[in-house]
Write a protein that holds these residues in place. Structure first.
Motif, PDB file in Angstrom:
ATOM      1  N   TRP A 130     -31.079   1.484   4.324  1.00 51.23           N
ATOM      2  CA  TRP A 130     -31.068   0.306   3.452  1.00 51.23           C
ATOM      3  C   TRP A 130     -31.021  -0.976   4.270  1.00 51.23           C
ATOM      4  CZ3 TRP A 130     -27.747  -3.765   2.145  1.00 51.23           C
ATOM      5  CH2 TRP A 130     -26.494  -3.778   2.776  1.00 51.23           C
ATOM      6  N   GLU A 134     -33.653  -4.090   4.178  1.00 55.53           N
ATOM      7  CA  GLU A 134     -33.242  -5.486   4.044  1.00 55.53           C
ATOM      8  C   GLU A 134     -33.842  -6.340   5.162  1.00 55.53           C
ATOM      9  OE1 GLU A 134     -31.074  -7.089   1.671  1.00 55.53           O
ATOM     10  OE2 GLU A 134     -31.698  -5.279   0.597  1.00 55.53           O
ATOM     11  N   SER A 245     -21.776  -1.441   5.669  1.00 55.87           N
ATOM     12  CA  SER A 245     -23.189  -1.196   5.918  1.00 55.87           C
ATOM     13  C   SER A 245     -23.478   0.291   6.095  1.00 55.87           C
ATOM     14  CB  SER A 245     -23.648  -1.962   7.159  1.00 55.87           C
ATOM     15  OG  SER A 245     -22.934  -1.530   8.301  1.00 55.87           O
ATOM     16  N   THR A 265     -20.786   0.497  -2.273  1.00 61.72           N
ATOM     17  CA  THR A 265     -21.638  -0.373  -1.483  1.00 61.72           C
ATOM     18  C   THR A 265     -22.909   0.398  -1.126  1.00 61.72           C
ATOM     19  OG1 THR A 265     -20.928   0.259   0.744  1.00 61.72           O
ATOM     20  CG2 THR A 265     -19.535  -1.317  -0.444  1.00 61.72           C
ATOM     21  N   PRO A 266     -24.028  -0.286  -0.857  1.00 60.93           N
ATOM     22  CA  PRO A 266     -25.248   0.446  -0.485  1.00 60.93           C
ATOM     23  C   PRO A 266     -25.043   1.356   0.726  1.00 60.93           C
ATOM     24  CG  PRO A 266     -25.776  -1.829  -1.010  1.00 60.93           C
ATOM     25  CD  PRO A 266     -24.277  -1.731  -0.993  1.00 60.93           C
ATOM     26  N   CYS A 269     -22.967   4.462  -0.309  1.00 54.21           N
ATOM     27  CA  CYS A 269     -23.777   5.361  -1.134  1.00 54.21           C
ATOM     28  C   CYS A 269     -24.732   6.172  -0.259  1.00 54.21           C
ATOM     29  CB  CYS A 269     -24.560   4.565  -2.174  1.00 54.21           C
ATOM     30  SG  CYS A 269     -23.547   3.902  -3.510  1.00 54.21           S
ATOM     31  N   GLU A 270     -25.307   5.521   0.769  1.00 53.90           N
ATOM     32  CA  GLU A 270     -26.234   6.231   1.651  1.00 53.90           C
ATOM     33  C   GLU A 270     -25.509   7.221   2.550  1.00 53.90           C
ATOM     34  OE1 GLU A 270     -29.402   5.238   5.248  1.00 53.90           O
ATOM     35  OE2 GLU A 270     -29.113   3.751   3.653  1.00 53.90           O
TER      36      GLU A 270
END
Length: 333
Positions: A130, A134, A245, A265-266, A269-270
């Motif tokens: 992610w 970005e 992050s 948070t992204p 989640c990853e």
């Protein structure tokens, strides 16, 4: 076999003095370069306790006070690596001496990307997919000539065998500053007086350390001691972080089958994938309800099984091989 190269990194701190995700990510990435026979040096840019040069996992570390000739060392390097506030100055030296620059990014804050737009970055390394996405959106507004020549995703390396242990009984938060969720820990501990909590003091930020009988406060723990001093005492890991992050400590905990309850948070989640248990950090009622359910034997067994499976999926061997190949390619360009 690639001939040995001189790889010089400029960072602000190094473990064991500073136990933060960015520093552990860099150490874990530099160690395999040492194992391949390269001369790896790390020059620190902030004041630290150490005053003399020392070796850490085969990496030659030069404290701020011990090295005043970074410019001449940069001139003789085959590859320069930088992150955070060291990127602009290191990039300037790399351009001046015609040396390839590698920038390691571990957050999506604008300076992390903006500092690479002066041109000359041979390789940008991101710690998650992610973040790479970005970065691509950010660089779309800039001409190709100033964008990084290439990019690579290297997830913060965690070898499960270095962290795996038998889980303990406590619900744990590592780094109790408000951004990491110190207030969430305090609220849960007050609501659940019969449950043991572990509050691990972080290396940075104001710490929220509850004065409650069911909360044990543990001083800052070095990375190599996390297995015995933290994970061996942890039943569930809390990560109500405002921003992550990736989430290295979550991956470390999953090596022992420790479930992670996290804010979505992204990055988390990853990193957690299907093993993650998520709730919004402001929903304390939700966190309490999920935590109570998660601590029941049936739910815990299922969550622990998912955590171990996710840990196996995140084996860093392939990422590190690609990283070493990329550094060697940059050095030989």
């Amino acid at each position: 076999m690639t001939r040995p190269r001189r790889i010089v990194a400029r960072v602000h701190a190094m473990p064991p003095e500073h136990n933060a995700g960015a520093e552990h990510m860099l150490v874990s990435m530099l160690r395999p370069l040492v194992e391949r026979g390269h001369d790896v040096q790390v020059w620190l840019s902030r004041h630290a306790q150490a005053r003399e040069r020392y070796e850490y996992h085969g990496i030659q570390v030069v404290p701020l006070e011990a090295g005043l000739n970074f410019t001449s060392v940069a001139r003789g390097a085959d590859v320069l690596i930088a992150h955070l506030e060291n990127v602009p100055s290191t990039a300037s030296l790399a351009r001046g001496f015609g040396r390839p620059l590698v920038v390691v990014c571990h957050n999506t804050h604008r300076p992390s990307f903006r500092d690479m737009t002066a041109g000359g970055t041979a390789l940008a390394v991101y710690n998650s997919q992610w973040m790479e996405a970005e970065a691509e959106l950010f660089f779309a507004e800039y001409p190709e000539s100033v964008r990084p020549a290439s990019s690579l995703v290297v997830r913060p390396p965690v070898f499960a065998g270095e962290y795996a242990t038998k889980p303990g009984r406590a619900v744990t938060l590592i780094n109790c500053n408000p951004e990491k969720g110190g207030n969430v820990l305090a609220a849960l501990a007050q609501r659940m007086p019969d449950q043991q909590f572990l509050a691990v003091r972080g290396a940075y930020g104001e710490q929220v350390l509850p004065n409650l009988p069911n909360v044990e406060i543990v001083d800052h723990v070095r990375g190599e001691d996390m297995k015995d001093r933290v994970y061996a005492r942890t039943r569930v890991l809390l990560m109500p972080s405002f921003y992550e992050s990736w989430g290295r400590v979550a991956v470390e905990a999953m090596a022992s089958g420790i479930p992670v309850l996290a804010h979505p948070t992204p990055g988390l989640c990853e990193s957690l994938g299907e093993a993650g248990v998520f709730a919004h950090r402001d929903d304390i009622d939700g966190w309490e309800a999920i935590l109570r359910e998660l601590l029941t034997p049936p739910e815990y067994r299922l969550a622990s099984k998912r955590a171990r499976a996710r840990s196996a999926e995140l084996d860093p061997t392939a990422d590190l091989a690609a990283w070493c190949d990329a550094i060697e390619e940059a050095a030989g360009a």
